[in-house]
Scaffold this motif. Structure first.
Motif, short mmCIF file in Angstrom:
data_model
loop_
_atom_site.label_atom_id
_atom_site.label_comp_id
_atom_site.label_asym_id
_atom_site.label_seq_id
_atom_site.Cartn_x
_atom_site.Cartn_y
_atom_site.Cartn_z
N GLU A 38 43.86 48.52 42.86
CA GLU A 38 42.59 47.97 43.33
C GLU A 38 41.53 48.12 42.24
O GLU A 38 41.48 49.15 41.56
CB GLU A 38 42.15 48.74 44.58
CG GLU A 38 40.86 48.25 45.17
CD GLU A 38 40.46 49.04 46.41
OE1 GLU A 38 39.26 49.02 46.74
OE2 GLU A 38 41.34 49.67 47.03
N PHE A 39 40.72 47.10 42.05
CA PHE A 39 39.65 47.18 41.05
C PHE A 39 38.47 46.33 41.47
O PHE A 39 38.58 45.49 42.36
CB PHE A 39 40.15 46.75 39.66
CG PHE A 39 40.48 45.28 39.53
CD1 PHE A 39 39.54 44.38 39.06
CD2 PHE A 39 41.74 44.81 39.87
CE1 PHE A 39 39.83 43.04 38.94
CE2 PHE A 39 42.05 43.47 39.75
CZ PHE A 39 41.09 42.58 39.29
N GLN A 40 37.34 46.59 40.82
CA GLN A 40 36.12 45.81 41.02
C GLN A 40 35.60 45.37 39.66
O GLN A 40 35.66 46.13 38.70
CB GLN A 40 35.04 46.66 41.70
CG GLN A 40 35.40 47.09 43.09
CD GLN A 40 34.30 47.92 43.72
OE1 GLN A 40 33.12 47.71 43.46
NE2 GLN A 40 34.70 48.88 44.53
N ILE A 41 35.13 44.15 39.60
CA ILE A 41 34.53 43.64 38.37
C ILE A 41 33.02 43.82 38.49
O ILE A 41 32.41 43.41 39.47
CB ILE A 41 34.86 42.15 38.17
CG1 ILE A 41 36.38 41.99 38.03
CG2 ILE A 41 34.13 41.59 36.95
CD1 ILE A 41 36.83 40.55 38.03
N PHE A 42 32.42 44.48 37.49
CA PHE A 42 30.99 44.72 37.51
C PHE A 42 30.21 43.79 36.59
O PHE A 42 29.07 43.47 36.85
CB PHE A 42 30.70 46.19 37.17
CG PHE A 42 31.17 47.12 38.25
CD1 PHE A 42 30.42 47.33 39.39
CD2 PHE A 42 32.38 47.78 38.13
CE1 PHE A 42 30.86 48.17 40.39
CE2 PHE A 42 32.84 48.62 39.13
CZ PHE A 42 32.08 48.83 40.27
N ASP A 43 30.81 43.41 35.48
CA ASP A 43 30.15 42.52 34.54
C ASP A 43 31.15 41.45 34.12
O ASP A 43 32.29 41.76 33.80
CB ASP A 43 29.67 43.28 33.29
CG ASP A 43 28.62 44.31 33.62
OD1 ASP A 43 27.62 43.95 34.26
OD2 ASP A 43 28.82 45.48 33.26
N GLY A 44 30.72 40.22 34.10
CA GLY A 44 31.60 39.13 33.69
C GLY A 44 32.57 38.75 34.79
O GLY A 44 32.35 39.03 35.97
N GLU A 45 33.65 38.11 34.39
CA GLU A 45 34.66 37.67 35.35
C GLU A 45 36.02 37.65 34.66
O GLU A 45 36.12 37.71 33.44
CB GLU A 45 34.31 36.29 35.89
CG GLU A 45 34.19 35.23 34.82
CD GLU A 45 33.73 33.89 35.38
OE1 GLU A 45 34.53 32.95 35.33
OE2 GLU A 45 32.59 33.82 35.85
N THR A 46 37.06 37.58 35.47
CA THR A 46 38.40 37.49 34.92
C THR A 46 39.19 36.47 35.72
O THR A 46 38.98 36.33 36.93
CB THR A 46 39.13 38.85 34.93
OG1 THR A 46 40.41 38.67 34.30
CG2 THR A 46 39.33 39.39 36.32
N LYS A 47 40.07 35.77 35.05
CA LYS A 47 40.97 34.87 35.76
C LYS A 47 42.36 35.48 35.88
O LYS A 47 43.29 34.84 36.31
CB LYS A 47 41.02 33.50 35.08
CG LYS A 47 41.59 33.48 33.70
CD LYS A 47 41.61 32.07 33.16
CE LYS A 47 42.38 32.01 31.86
NZ LYS A 47 42.58 30.65 31.40
N PHE A 48 42.48 36.75 35.46
CA PHE A 48 43.76 37.45 35.49
C PHE A 48 43.64 38.68 36.39
O PHE A 48 43.25 39.75 35.95
CB PHE A 48 44.18 37.86 34.08
CG PHE A 48 44.23 36.71 33.12
CD1 PHE A 48 45.08 35.64 33.35
CD2 PHE A 48 43.43 36.69 32.00
CE1 PHE A 48 45.14 34.57 32.46
CE2 PHE A 48 43.48 35.63 31.11
CZ PHE A 48 44.34 34.57 31.34
#
Length: 96
Positions: A42-52
């Protein structure tokens, strides 16, 4: 000697066929002294974005050993399974 790390970010495009990669890659990782530190948790994105959305981090005893694993004849056919069934990036980096 510094540890070597493999950081993979993946998007699985064919989950059913990707299962074969997971099954076959584990013994080869162990053979080269690698161990999973992160495996699609499990993870959270705080800055930017990912498509992976799948993140994997492996630790090897050395940077050279990580390269040996990735370039090995044993991994070559298994790597192709990953390439055929997922998109993403792989980085091998020397630790501190």
């Amino acid at each position: 000697m510094s540890a070597g790390y493999v950081i993979a970010q993946l998007k699985i495009t064919n989950p059913e066929n990707y299962k074969e990669y997971i099954e076959k890659v584990n013994p080869i990782i162990k053979k080269f002294g690698g161990e999973y530190l992160v495996r699609a948790g499990e993870f959270q994105i705080f800055d930017g974005e990912t498509k992976f959305p799948r993140i994997i981090i492996l630790k090897f005893p050395s940077y050279e050993r990580a390269l040996d694993w990735y370039n090995s004849e044993e991994y070559k056919p298994i790597k192709q399974i990953r390439l055929d069934n997922a998109e993403g990036t792989n980085i091998i980096i020397k630790g501190l």
